[in-house]
Design a protein around this motif. Structure first.
Motif, short mmCIF file in Angstrom:
data_model
loop_
_atom_site.label_atom_id
_atom_site.label_comp_id
_atom_site.label_asym_id
_atom_site.label_seq_id
_atom_site.Cartn_x
_atom_site.Cartn_y
_atom_site.Cartn_z
N GLN A 253 0.84 -1.21 0.00
CA GLN A 253 0.00 0.00 0.00
C GLN A 253 0.87 1.25 0.00
O GLN A 253 0.56 2.23 -0.70
N GLU A 254 1.95 1.21 0.75
CA GLU A 254 2.83 2.38 0.79
C GLU A 254 3.50 2.63 -0.56
O GLU A 254 3.78 3.77 -0.93
N GLU A 255 3.72 1.52 -1.30
CA GLU A 255 4.33 1.67 -2.61
C GLU A 255 3.29 1.93 -3.69
O GLU A 255 3.64 2.10 -4.87
N GLY A 256 2.03 1.93 -3.32
CA GLY A 256 0.97 2.20 -4.27
C GLY A 256 0.59 1.00 -5.11
O GLY A 256 -0.10 1.15 -6.13
N LEU A 257 0.99 -0.20 -4.71
CA LEU A 257 0.67 -1.41 -5.46
C LEU A 257 -0.56 -2.11 -4.93
O LEU A 257 -0.97 -3.15 -5.47
N ALA A 258 -1.14 -1.63 -3.82
CA ALA A 258 -2.35 -2.23 -3.25
C ALA A 258 -3.23 -1.12 -2.72
O ALA A 258 -2.76 -0.04 -2.34
N THR A 259 -4.51 -1.38 -2.76
CA THR A 259 -5.46 -0.38 -2.29
C THR A 259 -5.64 -0.49 -0.78
O THR A 259 -5.27 -1.48 -0.14
N LYS A 260 -6.24 0.56 -0.24
CA LYS A 260 -6.53 0.56 1.20
C LYS A 260 -7.57 -0.51 1.54
O LYS A 260 -7.55 -1.11 2.61
N ALA A 261 -8.47 -0.76 0.61
CA ALA A 261 -9.49 -1.79 0.86
C ALA A 261 -8.85 -3.16 1.02
O ALA A 261 -9.25 -3.97 1.86
N ASP A 262 -7.81 -3.42 0.17
CA ASP A 262 -7.11 -4.70 0.31
C ASP A 262 -6.44 -4.81 1.67
O ASP A 262 -6.45 -5.87 2.32
N ALA A 263 -5.85 -3.71 2.12
CA ALA A 263 -5.18 -3.72 3.42
C ALA A 263 -6.17 -3.90 4.56
O ALA A 263 -5.91 -4.64 5.53
N LEU A 264 -7.33 -3.21 4.46
CA LEU A 264 -8.34 -3.35 5.52
C LEU A 264 -8.92 -4.75 5.56
O LEU A 264 -9.25 -5.28 6.63
N ALA A 464 4.79 -13.41 -6.46
CA ALA A 464 5.11 -13.06 -7.85
C ALA A 464 4.13 -12.05 -8.41
O ALA A 464 4.34 -11.53 -9.53
N GLY A 465 3.06 -11.77 -7.67
CA GLY A 465 2.07 -10.78 -8.10
C GLY A 465 1.10 -11.27 -9.12
O GLY A 465 0.45 -10.47 -9.80
N VAL A 466 0.94 -12.62 -9.22
CA VAL A 466 0.03 -13.16 -10.22
C VAL A 466 -1.34 -13.51 -9.63
O VAL A 466 -2.28 -13.77 -10.39
N ILE A 467 -1.44 -13.57 -8.27
CA ILE A 467 -2.75 -13.79 -7.65
C ILE A 467 -2.97 -12.71 -6.59
O ILE A 467 -2.01 -12.08 -6.10
N THR A 468 -4.20 -12.52 -6.22
CA THR A 468 -4.56 -11.46 -5.29
C THR A 468 -4.44 -11.93 -3.84
O THR A 468 -4.29 -13.14 -3.55
N SER A 469 -4.53 -10.97 -2.96
CA SER A 469 -4.50 -11.30 -1.53
C SER A 469 -5.73 -12.11 -1.12
O SER A 469 -5.68 -12.93 -0.20
N THR A 470 -6.82 -11.90 -1.81
CA THR A 470 -8.03 -12.67 -1.50
C THR A 470 -7.82 -14.15 -1.75
O THR A 470 -8.22 -15.01 -0.96
N ASP A 471 -7.16 -14.47 -2.86
CA ASP A 471 -6.86 -15.87 -3.17
C ASP A 471 -5.92 -16.47 -2.13
O ASP A 471 -6.08 -17.64 -1.73
N LEU A 472 -4.96 -15.68 -1.67
CA LEU A 472 -4.03 -16.18 -0.65
C LEU A 472 -4.77 -16.40 0.68
O LEU A 472 -4.54 -17.41 1.38
#
Length: 508
Positions: A253-264, A464-472
């Motif tokens: 999120q700090e690097e701008g690669l993820a949204t705040k919603a993903d972090a929350l 590797a950035g090929v799947i989302t945090s939701t999948d993890l």
């Protein structure tokens, strides 16, 4: 100062480690058997039943008793109301009372209703009334000796004073020893002894029943603690995975690669993991207290179980015959003894139709005693006799109670047969449950392997950035669920084997 604090910390840590007990399942069982209050009560009931059995056997032996009494009476006893004068004489050869040593005589009745007297024998005075002599009493009044012979004053007589026939009965003492020896009681004593023996056997079987119930509770509590310890460890690992993911999401999120919603979203999962961990730890603490209570240990004492790392080791119940299972089960043993009691009770009811014979005897002493006159001293005698009682008619009461006792014997047999059928069904049910739980364990093991592999691929894909945090997160949740189901399945296998052992009476 730092050295002192370090030494103190080491001493406290060492004492804590020494105080924490390490116990396996058998040690927990032994502690429970030694400290359980219900089991101790059952053992005391066995001692009581043994005493009652000995008391029943004592009915074969004579009953010996000593007794004594004292009574104060207000008045004495007198056999005479007044002084009595008795004539002295002997019987002549014809059977008439005539003069003897110290002669005396009776008035002789005549045919005309008058009496002839021997003047030398009596001391009354006479008058002539209508040309006939009539005696006078002590007051000088004429009387008819046929109606009032007591007014005759004999020249030779014995005086029985009233005082001589008065006995001192103010203080009465009675004492003695008696015994009664049963000779024939219609078989009642024999059957009562059988009932007492059966009650003793039931009390002993109840100890076995209580012990088996206790062992089942201990095993359930033990494996519950083991399972919760594993689940607490699993919850910590899951929380660490989510926490690591949370840190990565914050960096992204700090690097701008993820949204705040993903972090929350990850924050929510982390909070859920913390709550699940807290629940698991609380459940573990309560389960430990329950195990400590069963083992007779302080509730707050920390114990370490040697089977904390749950393994798939299983000592399967060996196959035994249904007949052997019936012989092992305490319920069958108790119902068998209950049937014996019912049979013996019906025989006791039948014995009421038979006569009873007993030998009795003893020694009795009294004061005053009347064996040699009435004497103010203790004197006694021995007695012995036989008593027999023959029942004749009781309006059918004994017949009805006999029929009721026979009915109870039939009921006891039916209950025994029903219990055997239920035990056979229970054994088959537990055998199927073990087979089912073993299959479930094998399936959940494979699920764990697949979940671990899926989690590994998901982690690599996320990195590797090929799947989302939701999948993890889904992969992590699936892994947690698979591990938890595998733990439950492993515990179910152990508990179902325990229940099979109990159903076959082979729990120890």
């Amino acid at each position: 100062m730092k050295k002192i604090l370090l030494i103190t910390f080491c001493i406290c840590t060492a004492s804590y480690m020494q105080a924490q007990k390490q116990l396996d399942l058998e040690e927990c069982r032994q502690l429970a058997l030694e400290n359980n209050k219900s089991l101790k009560i059952a053992e005391e009931n066995v001692r009581a039943a043994q005493s009652l059995s000995k008391a029943a056997f004592a009915q074969f032996l004579p009953d010996i008793s000593a007794y004594g009494s004292y009574r104060y009476n207000q008045k004495n006893i007198s056999l005479l109301g007044e002084d009595i004068h008795l004539p002295i004489g002997v019987l002549d050869p014809s059977g008439n009372f005539g003069p003897g040593i110290g002669p005396s005589s009776r008035p002789t009745p005549n045919a005309d209703g008058t009496f002839t007297f021997d003047d030398s024998a009596i001391n009354n005075k006479f008058i002539i009334v209508d040309g006939k002599p009539v005696p006078l009493d002590a007051q000088g009044n004429p009387f008819d000796p046929g109606k009032n012979p007591e007014n005759l004053q004999w020249k030779n007589h014995a005086l029985l004073p009233k005082d001589a026939m008065e006995f001192d009965m103010h203080n009465i003492f009675v004492g003695g020893i008696s015994f009664a020896q049963p000779i024939f009681m219609g078989g009642k004593i024999v059957q009562l002894n059988k009932i007492a023996k059966s009650n003793q056997a039931i009390a002993e079987v109840r100890v076995q029943e209580k012990a088996e119930e206790l062992l089942v509770n201990v095993d359930e509590a033990y494996w519950r603690v083991v399972s919760l310890e594993s689940k607490v460890q699993l919850a910590k690992e899951y929380r660490n995975l989510v926490s690591e993911l949370d840190k990565n999401m914050q960096a992204l999120q700090e690097e701008g690669l993820a949204t705040k919603a993903d972090a929350l979203k990850i924050k929510v999962k982390l909070n859920e993991a913390d709550v699940s961990l807290t629940k698991a730890e609380n459940g573990l603490n309560l389960s430990r207290m329950a195990l400590n209570q069963l083992c007779g240990l302080p509730l707050e004492e920390q114990i370490e179980l040697k089977d904390a790392n749950l393994k798939e080791s299983l000592d399967l119940q060996p196959a035994i015959s249904i007949e052997q299972a019936w012989a092992n089960r305490p319920e069958i043993k108790m119902l068998t003894q209950a049937g014996n009691i019912a049979e013996a009770n019906s025989k006791v009811m039948a014995s009421r139709f038979m006569p009873t014979v007993a030998l009795t005897g003893g020694y009795i002493t009294t004061n005053p005693s009347a064996f040699n006159g009435v004497e103010k001293k203790f004197n006694g005698m021995f007695t012995v006799g036989v008593t027999a009682v023959v029942p004749l008619f009781h309006f059918g009461e004994k017949a009805h109670t006999l029929n009721a006792a026979r009915t109870q014997a039939v009921i006891a047999k039916l209950e025994l047969e029903e219990a055997k059928e239920k035990i056979e069904l229970q054994i088959h049910q537990n055998s199927y449950r073990i087979t089912e739980s073993l299959k479930k364990q094998e399936m959940t093991r494979k699920n764990v392997e697949n979940a671990k592999e899926n989690l590994s691929y998901a982690q690599e894909g996320f990195d590797a950035g090929v799947i989302t945090s939701t999948d993890l997160l889904m992969a992590q949740t699936a892994w947690l669920s698979a591990e938890s189901e595998y733990l439950d399945a492993t515990v179910d296998v152990k508990l179902n084997n325990l229940y099979l052992r109990k159903s076959t009476g082979n729990l120890h």
